[in-house]
Design a protein around this motif. Structure first.
Motif, PDB file in Angstrom:
ATOM      1  N   UNK A 121       0.835  -1.209   0.000  1.00  0.00           N
ATOM      2  CA  UNK A 121       0.000   0.000   0.000  1.00  0.00           C
ATOM      3  C   UNK A 121       0.866   1.254   0.000  1.00  0.00           C
ATOM      4  N   UNK A 122       1.930   1.238   0.786  1.00  0.00           N
ATOM      5  CA  UNK A 122       2.841   2.389   0.827  1.00  0.00           C
ATOM      6  C   UNK A 122       3.517   2.590  -0.531  1.00  0.00           C
ATOM      7  N   UNK A 123       3.946   1.497  -1.155  1.00  0.00           N
ATOM      8  CA  UNK A 123       4.597   1.600  -2.466  1.00  0.00           C
ATOM      9  C   UNK A 123       3.597   2.066  -3.516  1.00  0.00           C
ATOM     10  N   UNK A 124       2.353   1.584  -3.435  1.00  0.00           N
ATOM     11  CA  UNK A 124       1.328   2.027  -4.381  1.00  0.00           C
ATOM     12  C   UNK A 124       1.109   3.534  -4.304  1.00  0.00           C
ATOM     13  N   UNK A 125       1.266   4.098  -3.128  1.00  0.00           N
ATOM     14  CA  UNK A 125       1.080   5.533  -2.945  1.00  0.00           C
ATOM     15  C   UNK A 125       2.301   6.329  -3.402  1.00  0.00           C
ATOM     16  N   UNK A 126       3.492   5.788  -3.187  1.00  0.00           N
ATOM     17  CA  UNK A 126       4.719   6.561  -3.403  1.00  0.00           C
ATOM     18  C   UNK A 126       5.445   6.216  -4.704  1.00  0.00           C
ATOM     19  N   UNK A 127       5.239   5.039  -5.250  1.00  0.00           N
ATOM     20  CA  UNK A 127       6.011   4.590  -6.409  1.00  0.00           C
ATOM     21  C   UNK A 127       5.685   5.430  -7.636  1.00  0.00           C
ATOM     22  N   UNK A 128       6.713   5.725  -8.433  1.00  0.00           N
ATOM     23  CA  UNK A 128       6.479   6.396  -9.706  1.00  0.00           C
ATOM     24  C   UNK A 128       5.557   5.560 -10.587  1.00  0.00           C
ATOM     25  N   UNK A 129       4.871   6.228 -11.485  1.00  0.00           N
ATOM     26  CA  UNK A 129       3.986   5.535 -12.414  1.00  0.00           C
ATOM     27  C   UNK A 129       4.832   4.796 -13.448  1.00  0.00           C
ATOM     28  N   UNK A 130       4.523   3.537 -13.665  1.00  0.00           N
ATOM     29  CA  UNK A 130       5.175   2.786 -14.736  1.00  0.00           C
ATOM     30  C   UNK A 130       4.512   3.156 -16.059  1.00  0.00           C
ATOM     31  N   UNK A 131       5.298   3.227 -17.117  1.00  0.00           N
ATOM     32  CA  UNK A 131       4.744   3.708 -18.387  1.00  0.00           C
ATOM     33  C   UNK A 131       3.588   2.843 -18.868  1.00  0.00           C
ATOM     34  N   UNK A 132       3.682   1.523 -18.688  1.00  0.00           N
ATOM     35  CA  UNK A 132       2.596   0.643 -19.135  1.00  0.00           C
ATOM     36  C   UNK A 132       1.296   0.896 -18.379  1.00  0.00           C
ATOM     37  N   UNK A 179      -4.844   6.729 -10.287  1.00  0.00           N
ATOM     38  CA  UNK A 179      -3.693   5.832 -10.276  1.00  0.00           C
ATOM     39  C   UNK A 179      -3.660   4.990  -9.002  1.00  0.00           C
ATOM     40  N   UNK A 180      -3.764   5.625  -7.851  1.00  0.00           N
ATOM     41  CA  UNK A 180      -3.700   4.892  -6.588  1.00  0.00           C
ATOM     42  C   UNK A 180      -4.931   4.021  -6.412  1.00  0.00           C
ATOM     43  N   UNK A 181      -6.097   4.505  -6.807  1.00  0.00           N
ATOM     44  CA  UNK A 181      -7.317   3.715  -6.656  1.00  0.00           C
ATOM     45  C   UNK A 181      -7.271   2.464  -7.522  1.00  0.00           C
ATOM     46  N   UNK A 182      -6.711   2.588  -8.709  1.00  0.00           N
ATOM     47  CA  UNK A 182      -6.542   1.401  -9.532  1.00  0.00           C
ATOM     48  C   UNK A 182      -5.546   0.440  -8.922  1.00  0.00           C
ATOM     49  N   UNK A 231       3.834  -5.768  -7.722  1.00  0.00           N
ATOM     50  CA  UNK A 231       2.484  -6.072  -7.246  1.00  0.00           C
ATOM     51  C   UNK A 231       1.721  -4.830  -6.798  1.00  0.00           C
ATOM     52  N   UNK A 232       2.371  -3.680  -6.828  1.00  0.00           N
ATOM     53  CA  UNK A 232       1.692  -2.424  -6.466  1.00  0.00           C
ATOM     54  C   UNK A 232       1.353  -1.606  -7.701  1.00  0.00           C
ATOM     55  N   UNK A 233       1.378  -2.224  -8.873  1.00  0.00           N
ATOM     56  CA  UNK A 233       1.104  -1.502 -10.115  1.00  0.00           C
ATOM     57  C   UNK A 233      -0.101  -2.114 -10.830  1.00  0.00           C
ATOM     58  N   UNK A 234      -0.642  -1.354 -11.796  1.00  0.00           N
ATOM     59  CA  UNK A 234      -1.731  -1.855 -12.640  1.00  0.00           C
ATOM     60  C   UNK A 234      -1.107  -2.370 -13.925  1.00  0.00           C
ATOM     61  N   UNK A 235      -0.736  -3.636 -13.903  1.00  0.00           N
ATOM     62  CA  UNK A 235      -0.131  -4.316 -15.042  1.00  0.00           C
ATOM     63  C   UNK A 235      -0.584  -5.769 -15.005  1.00  0.00           C
ATOM     64  N   UNK A 236      -0.164  -6.523 -16.011  1.00  0.00           N
ATOM     65  CA  UNK A 236      -0.518  -7.948 -16.025  1.00  0.00           C
ATOM     66  C   UNK A 236       0.491  -8.740 -15.191  1.00  0.00           C
TER      67      UNK A 236
END
Length: 537
Positions: A26-37, A81-84, A130-135
């Protein structure tokens, strides 16, 4: 202490580790940069939620479930972004809890169960992806649930509904990422082998396989609908595009795969996990030669899954290191007998080695996650979520609902809650449009909703787009330096800079024929050309 009390204590320890894993995610989902995908996946989810169809309404080079899964989720919690990412965190937490339950049931030593849960919970690759919206988070979570249901059935073969649940989970994973359907033969082969070797005997193998197949088949009706709806579009998006997107020769592709494997083995965490996994496979072979037990079936499934995934992950071109995060839950399971053996051996040295190893493994988890983020290039300042949201806020103020934003990275349009320009819903299609034009006719490219440079030039010449955003992935707006200069000149001629926010230029159509360009815009164009590898003014 009784066996039941020990198991309760093991579950409590595993629960704490799972909670720590979910909290870190959850912390990484909030702070991590957006991945281009993520821009492409989130935009696809927004379009699916709005009623658009993958493949026929916009280009989407993956299996169809993710846009509808995340789109449904964000229809409830809101788009962002964070909600996704929160759905990814929840699915990963569910998978971690299921894995912890499996290990608590399987382990003879609660310390070994806790250590193996920690191997999964504090893995840097898992924390990063696992904190990103990807496959990644969703399909791997469903793969983990498939394994846990299957192993539970192996211990209680009379409960065939567990196999149906396993089939559903593997079907969900395959409906998110095509190559995970390659595990279906592995699953059926494992069920057949367990039917012959297990205490249940082989008489029920066909019914067991049918229960699994029914569960998997029901779920895969969803992608089958899209296959029937437009077979050519489905096959191109899921197979054809991936076969032609790489420009490497066979030798270059081989070298690229070797580099990825070198990066993987250079990670201390992955090296330790692989050592534990290989040791677990060896222990399993020794145990099986003496006497096969139903309890061994889960470890056997983990072993064949690691081998199968190792082959599957190396097949795509290019091969990506992030694929191999799918090995983490299974390597953690396979490490259990090695950890148990070292703890049971009883010497102070072996126990100290286990304690030091898990401490080192956990400590390097966050640095490994940061290295993983930097490896794929999303560490640059323009990928900071706050900057992207700021760009979206300005774009939203300059447009109205229904307007289409011309940007080479769809994440900006998603941040603004606006539709992307037709053909630019996904960055992947436009990036490879020149290469795939060798294989596709103009009519086919348009049918598959892939934008081309000529489409963009025409829109710029006519000043059709109410807003143009030049920022992340701007180097993709052309196939080379000459084309880049042509597009740049068209933008300068027909659009004026309204604002520069978050490292991106936001431009609106010129009201007249004036071609004045601000010093800020001139400097920005020059800097962009240099960053793309082109230095001409």
């Amino acid at each position: 202490m009784g066996r039941g009390a020990k198991r309760d204590l093991t579950l409590a320890l595993a629960g704490l580790l799972v909670a720590g894993h979910a909290g870190l995610l959850a912390w990484i989902a909030w702070t991590r940069n957006i991945d281009s995908d993520e821009g492409t996946y989130l935009m696809a989810s927004r379009l699916a939620a709005a009623g658009y169809s993958v493949y026929t309404d916009f280009f989407y080079a993956q299996m169809p479930l993710l846009p509808y899964l995340y789109g449904t989720w964000m229809n409830v919690v809101g788009f962002g972004f964070v909600r996704g990412r929160l759905l990814s965190v929840l699915l990963a937490g569910l998978a971690a809890a299921a894995l912890a339950w499996h290990l608590s049931q399987r382990s003879e030593d609660r310390r070994a169960a806790g250590i193996c849960v920690a191997l999964y919970a504090f893995n840097g690759m898992a924390l990063s992806w696992f904190a990103t919206v990807k496959t990644l988070a969703a399909p791997i979570s469903f793969l983990t649930l498939w394994f846990v249901f299957s192993a539970a059935w192996a211990r209680r073969p009379e409960k065939r509904w567990l196999l149906a649940c396993a089939g559903i989970c593997l079907g969900l994973a395959g409906s998110l990422k095509l190559f995970y359907l390659g595990l279906c033969p592995v699953a059926l082969g494992w069920i057949a082998a367990h039917g012959r070797l297990g205490t249940g005997g082989g008489g029920r193998t066909a019914r067991d396989g049918l229960a699994f197949a029914l569960g998997c088949g029901v779920v895969t009706l969803f992608p089958l609908y899209f296959l029937v709806k437009d077979p050519q579009a489905f096959l191109f998006n899921n197979l054809g595009y991936h076969l032609v997107r790489s420009s490497d020769t066979w030798l270059g592709s081989l070298l690229q795969k070797g580099q990825v494997l070198h990066q993987l083995l250079s990670s201390l965490q992955m090296a330790l996990l692989l050592i534990g996994g290989i040791g677990g496979m060896a222990t399993l072979l020794v145990s099986a030669r003496r006497r096969w037990r139903d309890a061994d079936a889960g470890d056997a499934l983990a072993a064949v899954t690691v081998v199968a995934l190792g082959v599957i992950f190396v097949l795509p071109a290019p091969t990506l290191k992030q694929y191999y995060v799918g090995l983490v839950p299974f390597l953690a399971v396979l490490s259990r007998p090695v950890v148990e053996l070292m703890l049971r051996e009883g010497s102070l040295g072996s126990r100290a080695l286990v304690a030091g190893g898990i401490a080192l493994y956990s400590v390097v988890g966050i640095p490994d996650a940061l290295v993983e983020v930097r490896t794929v290039g999303s560490h640059a300042g323009q990928w900071e979520r706050a900057r992207i949201v700021a760009v979206g806020r300005v774009v939203a103020g300059l447009t109205k609902p229904g307007d289409k934003v011309l940007t080479w990275w769809p994440g900006y349009a998603f941040a603004a809650d606006r539709d992307p320009w037709p053909g630019l819903e996904s960055e992947w299609g436009f990036v490879t449009s020149r290469k795939i034009s060798t294989y596709l006719s103009e009519a086919s490219r348009r049918r598959y909703r892939i934008g081309g440079p000529e489409d963009i030039r025409r829109a710029l010449e006519r000043r059709e787009a109410p807003v143009v955003v030049v920022g992340a992935r701007a180097c993709y707006m052309a196939g080379g330096e000459e084309e880049f200069m042509r597009v740049r000149d068209l933008i300068i001629e027909n659009y004026s800079v309204r604002d520069v926010v978050g490292g991106a230029m936001i431009l609106v159509p010129r009201s007249g024929d004036a071609r004045a360009e601000s010093a800020t815009a001139t400097a920005r164009w020059r800097s962009l050309a240099v960053s793309c590898g082109w230095s001409r003014d």
